[in-house]
Design a protein around this motif. Structure first.
Motif, PDB file in Angstrom:
ATOM      1  N   MET A 222       1.007   7.891  -1.136  1.00 29.26           N
ATOM      2  CA  MET A 222       1.677   6.820  -1.869  1.00 29.26           C
ATOM      3  C   MET A 222       0.621   5.889  -2.456  1.00 29.26           C
ATOM      4  N   ILE A 223       0.787   5.543  -3.721  1.00 25.31           N
ATOM      5  CA  ILE A 223      -0.137   4.614  -4.355  1.00 25.31           C
ATOM      6  C   ILE A 223       0.641   3.641  -5.232  1.00 25.31           C
ATOM      7  N   GLU A 224      -0.022   2.553  -5.605  1.00 22.83           N
ATOM      8  CA  GLU A 224       0.522   1.611  -6.580  1.00 22.83           C
ATOM      9  C   GLU A 224      -0.406   1.597  -7.788  1.00 22.83           C
ATOM     10  N   LEU A 225       0.178   1.630  -8.969  1.00 28.04           N
ATOM     11  CA  LEU A 225      -0.575   1.595 -10.215  1.00 28.04           C
ATOM     12  C   LEU A 225      -0.279   0.285 -10.938  1.00 28.04           C
TER      13      LEU A 225
ATOM     14  N   GLY B 208       4.035   5.030  -6.930  1.00 33.49           N
ATOM     15  CA  GLY B 208       4.071   6.449  -7.222  1.00 33.49           C
ATOM     16  C   GLY B 208       3.522   7.287  -6.086  1.00 33.49           C
ATOM     17  N   CYS B 209       3.566   8.590  -6.290  1.00 33.48           N
ATOM     18  CA  CYS B 209       3.074   9.536  -5.278  1.00 33.48           C
ATOM     19  C   CYS B 209       2.142  10.535  -5.961  1.00 33.48           C
ATOM     20  N   ILE B 210       0.967  10.758  -5.370  1.00 31.63           N
ATOM     21  CA  ILE B 210       0.025  11.716  -5.933  1.00 31.63           C
ATOM     22  C   ILE B 210       0.587  13.129  -5.773  1.00 31.63           C
ATOM     23  N   GLN B 211       0.706  13.840  -6.877  1.00 28.96           N
ATOM     24  CA  GLN B 211       1.258  15.192  -6.847  1.00 28.96           C
ATOM     25  C   GLN B 211       0.169  16.256  -6.844  1.00 28.96           C
ATOM     26  N   ARG B 212      -0.919  16.022  -7.597  1.00 29.57           N
ATOM     27  CA  ARG B 212      -1.969  17.022  -7.708  1.00 29.57           C
ATOM     28  C   ARG B 212      -3.296  16.347  -8.025  1.00 29.57           C
ATOM     29  N   ILE B 213      -4.378  16.857  -7.465  1.00 31.31           N
ATOM     30  CA  ILE B 213      -5.727  16.350  -7.733  1.00 31.31           C
ATOM     31  C   ILE B 213      -6.633  17.519  -8.075  1.00 31.31           C
TER      32      ILE B 213
ATOM     33  N   VAL C 180       3.522  11.029  -9.738  1.00 27.63           N
ATOM     34  CA  VAL C 180       4.945  10.968 -10.033  1.00 27.63           C
ATOM     35  C   VAL C 180       5.454   9.562  -9.731  1.00 27.63           C
ATOM     36  N   ALA C 181       6.055   8.911 -10.720  1.00 28.37           N
ATOM     37  CA  ALA C 181       6.596   7.567 -10.521  1.00 28.37           C
ATOM     38  C   ALA C 181       7.839   7.644  -9.650  1.00 28.37           C
ATOM     39  N   LEU C 182       7.946   6.734  -8.680  1.00 27.60           N
ATOM     40  CA  LEU C 182       9.085   6.714  -7.763  1.00 27.60           C
ATOM     41  C   LEU C 182      10.075   5.599  -8.074  1.00 27.60           C
TER      42      LEU C 182
END
Length: 209
Positions: free
Chosen positions: A1-4, A14-19, A27-29
């Motif tokens: 989980m991160i905040e942008l 949002g949530c990191i989907q791929r790196i 992906v925005a939540l």
């Protein structure tokens, strides 16, 4: 989980989907939120172009952390220039400090400005303080000043402003304030003045229980 955030008050979870090596997908939540500034908007004008050894970096970093709205390198007779490379570096310092202190509104680094360009801003501002040795103590000046939502902070170079420059700034409407009995470095005076004004602004805006 991160905040942008976008540096202008926009915030989204949002949530990191791929790196991978090129970056990451998020992906925005939720829908973006707009958070308005909560503090008095102080704009700093400081003659720090000749500071060496990372002292200018420290000045803008702490201004960012304390919540200044903007910082403008002030060009004076005793600090007449600032290199373009220095400006680029300061922009990077501000961005790093903005993220580190979780500030949603990025501090603006304005282009360098001469004293004559500053004077109209002082005249238009309802509240402007200029740090001058042996002037009325800042706390005394604050006790008799108006509670405004924005203002200017002006700090001179090493060796201080010339008498002519001081007269111009004060005649334009700035209040001369002192910061104690000791002669302070440019960055120390800037942060002492900004920190005091930010704390006073916060105390005045706090609701009474």
């Amino acid at each position: 989980m991160i905040e942008l955030f976008n540096g202008k008050g926009g915030l989204i979870e949002g949530c990191i989907q791929r790196i991978d090596r090129t970056g990451l997908d998020v992906v925005a939540l939720e829908d973006p939120k707009l958070v308005l500034p909560q503090h008095t908007q102080w704009n700093v004008f400081a003659a720090f172009g000749t500071l060496k050894g990372g002292r200018a970096d420290w000045l803008v970093e702490k201004c960012t952390e304390l919540g200044a709205q903007s910082v403008t390198p002030l060009l004076t007779e005793r600090s007449p220039s600032i290199s373009e490379n220095r400006v680029d570096r300061l922009e990077r310092v501000i961005l790093a400090a903005t993220k580190q202190c979780q500030r949603l509104h990025e501090m603006v680094l304005n282009p360098p400005m001469k004293i004559d360009g500053l004077l109209p801003l002082v005249s238009q501002s309802k509240l402007a303080f200029v740090a001058i040795a042996e002037a009325t103590p800042l706390v005394t000046a604050l006790s008799s000043s108006r509670n405004e939502s924005s203002g200017l902070i002006i700090v001179g170079p090493e060796g201080d402003f010339t008498e002519k420059e001081v007269n111009k700034i004060v005649e334009a409407g700035a209040t001369a304030v002192g910061l104690g009995p000791h002669r302070l470095r440019v960055e120390t005076a800037t942060i002492a003045l900004l920190a005091t004004l930010m704390l006073c602004s916060d105390s005045q805006q706090m609701p009474i229980p």
